[in-house]
Design an enzyme around this catalytic site. Sequence first.
Site, PDB file in Angstrom:
ATOM      1  N   LYS A 134      47.937  23.742  61.424  1.00 32.87           N
ATOM      2  CA  LYS A 134      46.713  23.935  62.208  1.00 32.87           C
ATOM      3  C   LYS A 134      46.595  22.904  63.328  1.00 32.87           C
ATOM      4  O   LYS A 134      46.294  23.251  64.461  1.00 32.87           O
ATOM      5  CB  LYS A 134      45.463  23.848  61.308  1.00 32.87           C
ATOM      6  CG  LYS A 134      45.427  24.861  60.178  1.00 32.87           C
ATOM      7  CD  LYS A 134      44.096  24.838  59.430  1.00 32.87           C
ATOM      8  CE  LYS A 134      43.804  23.542  58.714  1.00 32.87           C
ATOM      9  NZ  LYS A 134      44.716  23.228  57.587  1.00 32.87           N
ATOM     10  N   ARG A 159      35.436  25.036  55.504  1.00 31.22           N
ATOM     11  CA  ARG A 159      36.285  24.959  54.318  1.00 31.22           C
ATOM     12  C   ARG A 159      35.580  25.441  53.061  1.00 31.22           C
ATOM     13  O   ARG A 159      36.186  25.451  51.987  1.00 31.22           O
ATOM     14  CB  ARG A 159      36.716  23.521  54.107  1.00 31.22           C
ATOM     15  CG  ARG A 159      38.125  23.205  54.607  1.00 31.22           C
ATOM     16  CD  ARG A 159      38.331  21.732  54.404  1.00 31.22           C
ATOM     17  NE  ARG A 159      39.656  21.276  54.269  1.00 31.22           N
ATOM     18  CZ  ARG A 159      40.333  20.649  55.237  1.00 31.22           C
ATOM     19  NH1 ARG A 159      39.840  20.553  56.439  1.00 31.22           N
ATOM     20  NH2 ARG A 159      41.517  20.147  54.981  1.00 31.22           N
ATOM     21  N   ARG A 192      55.362  14.546  56.745  1.00 27.38           N
ATOM     22  CA  ARG A 192      54.384  14.043  57.710  1.00 27.38           C
ATOM     23  C   ARG A 192      53.889  12.654  57.276  1.00 27.38           C
ATOM     24  O   ARG A 192      53.627  11.793  58.108  1.00 27.38           O
ATOM     25  CB  ARG A 192      53.209  15.035  57.799  1.00 27.38           C
ATOM     26  CG  ARG A 192      52.167  14.673  58.834  1.00 27.38           C
ATOM     27  CD  ARG A 192      51.181  15.807  59.039  1.00 27.38           C
ATOM     28  NE  ARG A 192      50.108  15.796  58.069  1.00 27.38           N
ATOM     29  CZ  ARG A 192      49.164  16.747  57.979  1.00 27.38           C
ATOM     30  NH1 ARG A 192      49.178  17.782  58.806  1.00 27.38           N
ATOM     31  NH2 ARG A 192      48.208  16.668  57.090  1.00 27.38           N
ATOM     32  N   ARG A 238      48.675   8.611  57.260  1.00 30.58           N
ATOM     33  CA  ARG A 238      47.615   9.166  56.416  1.00 30.58           C
ATOM     34  C   ARG A 238      47.964   8.962  54.949  1.00 30.58           C
ATOM     35  O   ARG A 238      48.960   9.474  54.468  1.00 30.58           O
ATOM     36  CB  ARG A 238      47.452  10.668  56.705  1.00 30.58           C
ATOM     37  CG  ARG A 238      46.703  10.934  57.981  1.00 30.58           C
ATOM     38  CD  ARG A 238      46.543  12.412  58.228  1.00 30.58           C
ATOM     39  NE  ARG A 238      45.884  13.126  57.145  1.00 30.58           N
ATOM     40  CZ  ARG A 238      45.479  14.381  57.229  1.00 30.58           C
ATOM     41  NH1 ARG A 238      45.655  15.041  58.356  1.00 30.58           N
ATOM     42  NH2 ARG A 238      44.905  14.971  56.208  1.00 30.58           N
ATOM     43  N   ARG A 281      44.625  18.481  47.168  1.00 29.32           N
ATOM     44  CA  ARG A 281      44.146  19.115  48.407  1.00 29.32           C
ATOM     45  C   ARG A 281      44.449  20.611  48.387  1.00 29.32           C
ATOM     46  O   ARG A 281      43.624  21.418  48.825  1.00 29.32           O
ATOM     47  CB  ARG A 281      44.799  18.442  49.624  1.00 29.32           C
ATOM     48  CG  ARG A 281      44.245  17.032  49.842  1.00 29.32           C
ATOM     49  CD  ARG A 281      45.130  16.206  50.751  1.00 29.32           C
ATOM     50  NE  ARG A 281      45.202  16.737  52.097  1.00 29.32           N
ATOM     51  CZ  ARG A 281      46.180  16.434  52.956  1.00 29.32           C
ATOM     52  NH1 ARG A 281      47.178  15.650  52.598  1.00 29.32           N
ATOM     53  NH2 ARG A 281      46.149  16.942  54.160  1.00 29.32           N
TER      54      ARG A 281
HETATM   55  P1  AMP Z   1      42.416  17.583  57.334  1.00 28.18           P
HETATM   56  O1  AMP Z   1      42.729  16.588  58.395  1.00 28.18           O
HETATM   57  O2  AMP Z   1      41.805  18.833  57.862  1.00 28.18           O
HETATM   58  O3  AMP Z   1      43.595  17.839  56.430  1.00 28.18           O
HETATM   59  O4  AMP Z   1      41.314  16.916  56.395  1.00 28.18           O
HETATM   60  C1  AMP Z   1      41.551  15.721  55.678  1.00 28.18           C
HETATM   61  C2  AMP Z   1      40.466  15.538  54.627  1.00 28.18           C
HETATM   62  O5  AMP Z   1      39.188  15.440  55.260  1.00 28.18           O
HETATM   63  C3  AMP Z   1      40.319  16.677  53.626  1.00 28.18           C
HETATM   64  O6  AMP Z   1      41.232  16.555  52.538  1.00 28.18           O
HETATM   65  C4  AMP Z   1      38.870  16.513  53.192  1.00 28.18           C
HETATM   66  O7  AMP Z   1      38.727  15.428  52.284  1.00 28.18           O
HETATM   67  C5  AMP Z   1      38.191  16.093  54.494  1.00 28.18           C
HETATM   68  N1  AMP Z   1      37.710  17.260  55.271  1.00 28.18           N
HETATM   69  C6  AMP Z   1      38.160  17.680  56.490  1.00 28.18           C
HETATM   70  N2  AMP Z   1      37.482  18.763  56.902  1.00 28.18           N
HETATM   71  C7  AMP Z   1      36.595  19.059  55.915  1.00 28.18           C
HETATM   72  C8  AMP Z   1      35.631  20.088  55.744  1.00 28.18           C
HETATM   73  N3  AMP Z   1      35.437  21.044  56.657  1.00 28.18           N
HETATM   74  N4  AMP Z   1      34.906  20.075  54.588  1.00 28.18           N
HETATM   75  C9  AMP Z   1      35.067  19.116  53.664  1.00 28.18           C
HETATM   76  N5  AMP Z   1      35.967  18.133  53.754  1.00 28.18           N
HETATM   77  C10 AMP Z   1      36.738  18.094  54.881  1.00 28.18           C
END
Ligand code: AMP
Length: 193
Positions: free
Chosen positions: A14, A89, A128, A134, A146
């Site tokens: 994404k 999400r 990654r 991260r 996740r």
């Molecule tokens: P991402 O960078 O999208 O993989 O998000 C990393 C982490 O941020 C996720 O594992 C969640 O803990 C948190 N996170 C990101 N977007 C959301 C969302 N829309 N709702 C809840 N938690 C989120």
Amino acid sequence: MFNLILFGPPGSGKGTQSERLIEKYGLIHLSTGNLLREEIQNQTTLGLAAKRYMDQGQLVPDEVVIGMIRSALDSNPKAKGFLFDGFPRTVAQADALDTLLKEKNTEIAAVLALTVSEKELIERLLNRGKTSGRTDDTNESIIQARIAEYENKTAAVARYYETFGKVIRVHGEGSIDDIFDLLCKEIDLKKVA
Ligand code: AMP
């Protein structure tokens, strides 16, 4: 306004595809993951509270991310459109997004859902993790958590948008360029529709 959701499990590409899509279509990129990492970097109260969830691979509470999206929408009144990445999400987040967009007399044009096998997701995320900085990408049990959150809470978001006929599935394995072309083809069809 022309608004898209780029949907898919963690590691489905994404972020990579969003960078290219926003440039081609002149959209504003709204990644809740990026916004949360900025809050952590700036050591805000919100960031410190969110970090506890993120470090465990769990979703941050809905109110927190919905609030961030509300203020991002409000601070970009002239936007041609938004590309949502990693949001919504949960079905509650999808509901809230629809309401926020309705208030601005707009809506989601399409949900582009990237499909990638679980084996490939884990490989990509561990890879990654070697360079992303991260912590949630380096530990396989956090990655599994996740993916479980995605299956338990996020997959339902695609079913929610399916009831409105908005979901377009795109095979997310192959070269970045090929996947980008597939996404653009679908978007261009939506834009003329
Ligand atoms: P991402 O960078 O999208 O993989 O998000 C990393 C982490 O941020 C996720 O594992 C969640 O803990 C948190 N996170 C990101 N977007 C959301 C969302 N829309 N709702 C809840 N938690 C989120």
